[in-house]
Design an enzyme around this catalytic site. Structure first.
Site, short mmCIF file in Angstrom:
data_model
loop_
_atom_site.label_atom_id
_atom_site.label_comp_id
_atom_site.label_asym_id
_atom_site.label_seq_id
_atom_site.Cartn_x
_atom_site.Cartn_y
_atom_site.Cartn_z
N CYS A 131 -13.82 -36.40 -7.09
CA CYS A 131 -13.19 -35.64 -6.01
C CYS A 131 -14.25 -35.07 -5.07
O CYS A 131 -14.10 -35.12 -3.84
CB CYS A 131 -12.32 -34.53 -6.58
SG CYS A 131 -13.19 -33.30 -7.59
N SER A 162 -6.97 -26.17 -11.48
CA SER A 162 -6.79 -27.57 -11.10
C SER A 162 -7.70 -28.51 -11.89
O SER A 162 -7.67 -29.72 -11.68
CB SER A 162 -7.07 -27.75 -9.60
OG SER A 162 -8.45 -27.61 -9.32
N ALA A 163 -8.49 -27.95 -12.80
CA ALA A 163 -9.38 -28.78 -13.62
C ALA A 163 -8.75 -28.94 -15.00
O ALA A 163 -8.81 -28.04 -15.84
CB ALA A 163 -10.76 -28.13 -13.74
N GLY A 164 -8.11 -30.08 -15.21
CA GLY A 164 -7.46 -30.35 -16.48
C GLY A 164 -8.44 -30.81 -17.53
O GLY A 164 -9.66 -30.86 -17.31
N PRO A 165 -7.94 -31.20 -18.70
CA PRO A 165 -8.81 -31.64 -19.79
C PRO A 165 -9.70 -32.81 -19.42
O PRO A 165 -10.87 -32.87 -19.81
CB PRO A 165 -7.81 -32.05 -20.90
CG PRO A 165 -6.56 -31.32 -20.57
CD PRO A 165 -6.52 -31.20 -19.09
N ARG A 168 -12.62 -31.54 -17.22
CA ARG A 168 -13.55 -30.74 -18.01
C ARG A 168 -14.36 -31.60 -18.98
O ARG A 168 -15.53 -31.32 -19.25
CB ARG A 168 -12.79 -29.65 -18.77
CG ARG A 168 -12.15 -28.63 -17.85
CD ARG A 168 -11.24 -27.67 -18.58
NE ARG A 168 -10.53 -26.81 -17.64
CZ ARG A 168 -10.98 -25.67 -17.16
NH1 ARG A 168 -12.17 -25.23 -17.54
NH2 ARG A 168 -10.27 -24.96 -16.31
N ALA A 169 -13.75 -32.65 -19.48
CA ALA A 169 -14.45 -33.54 -20.42
C ALA A 169 -15.45 -34.45 -19.72
O ALA A 169 -16.30 -35.06 -20.38
CB ALA A 169 -13.45 -34.38 -21.20
N ASN A 291 -8.76 -30.99 -4.65
CA ASN A 291 -9.68 -31.88 -5.36
C ASN A 291 -8.95 -33.06 -5.98
O ASN A 291 -9.47 -34.18 -6.01
CB ASN A 291 -10.45 -31.12 -6.44
CG ASN A 291 -9.54 -30.36 -7.40
OD1 ASN A 291 -8.71 -29.56 -6.98
ND2 ASN A 291 -9.70 -30.60 -8.68
#
Length: 317
Positions: A131, A162-165, A168-169, A291
């Site tokens: 993004c 807005s930052a899902g798994p 983050r991974a 994003n």
């Protein structure tokens, strides 16, 4: 006009938003399947309500679906690790893959910079970078097409919500992939990327800052190039905009920038600073999640360009 059938792997936020964009916005694409691994996911439930075929059996379920042979484009909105395996599994079937993960199995694509080049080369797996890359690499390119950029650094600030798994991974992959694409696509000799997950409540809209180190520049020419690029991106991401005029800072002779520059870089005298905001279209995701919206919008643009090429080839026979 006959539409090109597409499938989306990944029933999370990005995959679901992409599905809705195909259904609402595209005149050339037809949703043929949404693929997930969680039968209870909101994405799969929404797809079923919208009469889109679904499977919760991942890529194997997609391959086994009736009509799989008619699907020409597969979007992968899973994770970098999963895309590597998905790409291997789909390779024998000749599908055009649009990778929304940072896996970078195929070449990096940023639509206003190099989409036509890769579509004309008939590439089969195009990587959407990240993004932050989709938001900032067009700006680096806008500067580098006017004057050499010795170093470019981008800071992408997104709402923590807005930052899902998956995001983050893949933080490490985000920074590595974006940094590499700033150079290879944006045109900088060296690139660096930073992502900030902002926990503010209410959530803030995506903000991006682009810094470019250059030699002496024609400030008006650079500003005009940036403005033209912002207008081009806004054609498919309406919430993409400049927050203020492009800034030019004369570097002091003793400015400690030499550690940022690659070996053999030309002398730098100017820092160009560009400040952006990306507001989402809120098709599925909230407006602050620009994003995610810029990724799905860019991926849609890639698939539509592919469909256009295929239609041109068919009609010219």
């Amino acid at each position: 006009m006959k539409k090109t059938k597409v499938a989306v792997i990944g029933s999370g936020n990005i995959g679901t938003d992409l599905m809705i964009k195909v259904l609402r916005l595209s005149d050339s694409l037809e949703m043929a399947a949404l693929v997930g691994i969680d039968p209870e996911s909101d994405g799969l439930a929404r797809a079923r309500r919208l009469k889109v075929p679904t499977t919760a059996e991942g890529v194997e379920g997609l391959i086994a679906m009736e009509g799989f042979e008619d699907i020409a484009v597969v979007f992968d909105a899973t994770s970098a690790k999963a895309h590597v395996e998905n790409a291997k599994r789909l390779a024998p079937y000749g599908k055009f893959l649009v990778d929304l993960t940072p896996a970078a199995v195929g070449p990096y694509v940023v639509p206003p910079v190099n989409l036509d080049e890769h579509v004309e080369k008939s590439a089969t797996n195009l990587n959407m970078v990240t993004c932050g890359g989709q938001a900032t690499i067009p700006i680096v390119h806008a500067v580098s097409r006017v004057t050499p950029v010795a170093y470019a650094e981008i800071v992408a600030s997104i709402a923590s919500r807005s930052a899902g798994p998956g995001t983050r991974a893949n933080i490490d992959e985000f920074t590595e992939t974006t940094s590499a694409a700033i150079a290879s696509v944006g045109g900088a000799l060296r690139g660096k990327a930073v992502i900030v997950l902002n926990p503010a409540e209410p959530p803030l809209i995506m903000r991006d800052t682009v810094y470019c180190l250059t030699g002496d520049v024609d400030e008006q020419e650079v500003a005009d190039s940036v403005a033209a690029m912002v207008a081009t991106v806004a054609e498919y991401v309406p919430g993409y905009r400049l927050k203020q005029d492009v800034q030019f800072t004369r570097l002091a002779p003793d400015e400690p920038v030499h550690t940022l520059l690659p070996s053999g870089a030309p002398e730098v005298t100017t820092k160009v600073s560009v400040f952006l905001e990306v507001e989402g279209a809120a098709h599925y995701l909230p407006a602050y999640a620009g994003n995610l919206d810029i990724m799905t919008s860019a991926a849609l643009r890639v698939a539509e360009r592919f469909a256009e090429r295929v239609l041109t080839e068919v009609t010219s026979r």
